[in-house]
Design a protein around this motif. Structure first.
Motif, PDB file in Angstrom:
ATOM      1  N   UNK A 175       0.809  -1.220   0.000  1.00  0.00           N
ATOM      2  CA  UNK A 175       0.000   0.000   0.000  1.00  0.00           C
ATOM      3  C   UNK A 175       0.845   1.275   0.000  1.00  0.00           C
ATOM      4  N   UNK A 176       2.115   1.191   0.388  1.00  0.00           N
ATOM      5  CA  UNK A 176       2.987   2.374   0.373  1.00  0.00           C
ATOM      6  C   UNK A 176       3.764   2.493  -0.936  1.00  0.00           C
ATOM      7  N   UNK A 177       3.492   1.610  -1.897  1.00  0.00           N
ATOM      8  CA  UNK A 177       4.284   1.561  -3.127  1.00  0.00           C
ATOM      9  C   UNK A 177       3.532   2.177  -4.301  1.00  0.00           C
ATOM     10  N   UNK A 178       4.307   2.762  -5.226  1.00  0.00           N
ATOM     11  CA  UNK A 178       3.726   3.179  -6.491  1.00  0.00           C
ATOM     12  C   UNK A 178       3.265   1.934  -7.252  1.00  0.00           C
ATOM     13  N   UNK A 179       2.228   2.075  -8.074  1.00  0.00           N
ATOM     14  CA  UNK A 179       1.689   0.895  -8.774  1.00  0.00           C
ATOM     15  C   UNK A 179       2.726   0.102  -9.554  1.00  0.00           C
ATOM     16  N   UNK A 180       3.708   0.787 -10.172  1.00  0.00           N
ATOM     17  CA  UNK A 180       4.674   0.050 -10.982  1.00  0.00           C
ATOM     18  C   UNK A 180       5.632  -0.769 -10.138  1.00  0.00           C
ATOM     19  N   UNK A 181       5.731  -0.469  -8.833  1.00  0.00           N
ATOM     20  CA  UNK A 181       6.614  -1.218  -7.950  1.00  0.00           C
ATOM     21  C   UNK A 181       5.891  -2.349  -7.226  1.00  0.00           C
ATOM     22  N   UNK A 182       4.570  -2.312  -7.251  1.00  0.00           N
ATOM     23  CA  UNK A 182       3.777  -3.307  -6.535  1.00  0.00           C
ATOM     24  C   UNK A 182       4.000  -4.710  -7.096  1.00  0.00           C
ATOM     25  N   UNK A 183       4.127  -4.804  -8.423  1.00  0.00           N
ATOM     26  CA  UNK A 183       4.223  -6.108  -9.073  1.00  0.00           C
ATOM     27  C   UNK A 183       5.408  -6.923  -8.603  1.00  0.00           C
ATOM     28  N   UNK A 184       6.564  -6.275  -8.384  1.00  0.00           N
ATOM     29  CA  UNK A 184       7.751  -7.034  -7.995  1.00  0.00           C
ATOM     30  C   UNK A 184       7.597  -7.619  -6.597  1.00  0.00           C
ATOM     31  N   UNK A 185       6.900  -6.913  -5.711  1.00  0.00           N
ATOM     32  CA  UNK A 185       6.665  -7.437  -4.363  1.00  0.00           C
ATOM     33  C   UNK A 185       5.661  -8.586  -4.411  1.00  0.00           C
ATOM     34  N   UNK A 186       4.588  -8.398  -5.166  1.00  0.00           N
ATOM     35  CA  UNK A 186       3.588  -9.466  -5.282  1.00  0.00           C
ATOM     36  C   UNK A 186       4.176 -10.709  -5.938  1.00  0.00           C
ATOM     37  N   UNK A 187       5.102 -10.523  -6.860  1.00  0.00           N
ATOM     38  CA  UNK A 187       5.751 -11.666  -7.496  1.00  0.00           C
ATOM     39  C   UNK A 187       6.526 -12.486  -6.462  1.00  0.00           C
ATOM     40  N   UNK A 188       7.230 -11.791  -5.582  1.00  0.00           N
ATOM     41  CA  UNK A 188       7.950 -12.485  -4.507  1.00  0.00           C
ATOM     42  C   UNK A 188       6.978 -13.232  -3.598  1.00  0.00           C
TER      43      UNK A 188
END
Length: 250
Positions: A175-188
């Protein structure tokens, strides 16, 4: 792996948790959904002893963190026992909570060395392996202020894993991330789920909850009002508040 029964938590006059019952099995991924103020984050903090409860029982990996005393209160074991039980869980926070004065590697080895008394060489080897796992092996000697938000959160996940927990608790990790950075965390997180890590995830990422979670727990007013397999929940939520929430989010 996680068992909560009749859990109540108050902050003064504010009754945040009103009798929460929850069971999470080994290897299960459970998404916790609900509007702001429904008690989601407080529940996670109680499971990890960042908050104490007023009533109820919590067991982690078969061991008692807190028990109802039968007289309207609770009984916690000695502090050393509480810390031991809490080692079964790892927590990933919304705002990363990395130590800014330590490098990425130092962030990862701090707790294993100081808390678990792991030999430094073993802690370093484990940390390097975990950094490779989250795709950040090249950031080993970098300080957090040189990382993007997505990289910081992946370091935070690796740091939680460095304590080798059996359960990972995620409190709105994107929730503290820009949308383009969210994907890399969700991938992990998806990779961890594929490895059968037990995960309890407070999130507003509906695609993750629908595609990765085995179950969805929906909270409203300090209670779990719906607890169903994820596909069933998203296909036809039963509770009025859950339906309204999904209409707003999807």
């Amino acid at each position: 792996m996680v068992s909560a029964a009749g859990v109540h938590k108050r902050f003064g006059a504010l009754h945040v948790l009103r009798g929460v019952d929850l069971e999470v099995a080994r290897g299960e991924v459970v998404a916790v959904l609900g509007a702001s103020g429904s008690g989601k984050s407080t529940l996670l903090r109680c499971l990890n002893h960042l908050e104490t409860v007023d009533r109820g029982t919590i067991r982690i990996a078969g061991e008692t963190l807190v028990a109802d005393d039968g007289q309207g209160g609770v009984r916690y074991p000695a502090e050393a026992e509480v810390r031991r039980v809490c080692r079964h869980t790892g927590m990933v926070f919304q705002h990363f909570n990395l130590f800014p004065h330590l490098t990425v590697l130092q962030n990862l080895i701090e707790a294993p060395v100081t808390v678990k008394k792991m030999p430094r060489a073993d802690a370093v080897a484990l940390a390097e392996s975990l950094l490779g796992k989250v795709g950040l092996a090249d950031k080993r000697d970098v300080y957090p202020n040189r990382l993007s938000g997505g990289q910081k959160q992946r370091v935070a996940i690796a740091r939680a894993l460095a304590m080798q927990p059996e359960v990972l608790l995620f409190d709105e990790p994107t929730s503290a991330l820009d949308p383009e950075l969210t994907g890399e965390v969700l991938r992990t997180m998806r990779e961890l789920a594929a490895e059968h890590m037990t995960m309890l995830v407070v999130t507003h990422e509906m695609a993750f909850a629908r595609e990765v979670a085995h179950r969805v727990v929906f909270m409203d007013g300090g209670l779990i009002v719906e607890d169903r397999p994820a596909r069933e929940f998203f296909a036809s939520p039963r509770h009025e508040r859950a339906r309204a929430f999904l209409e707003h989010m999807l």
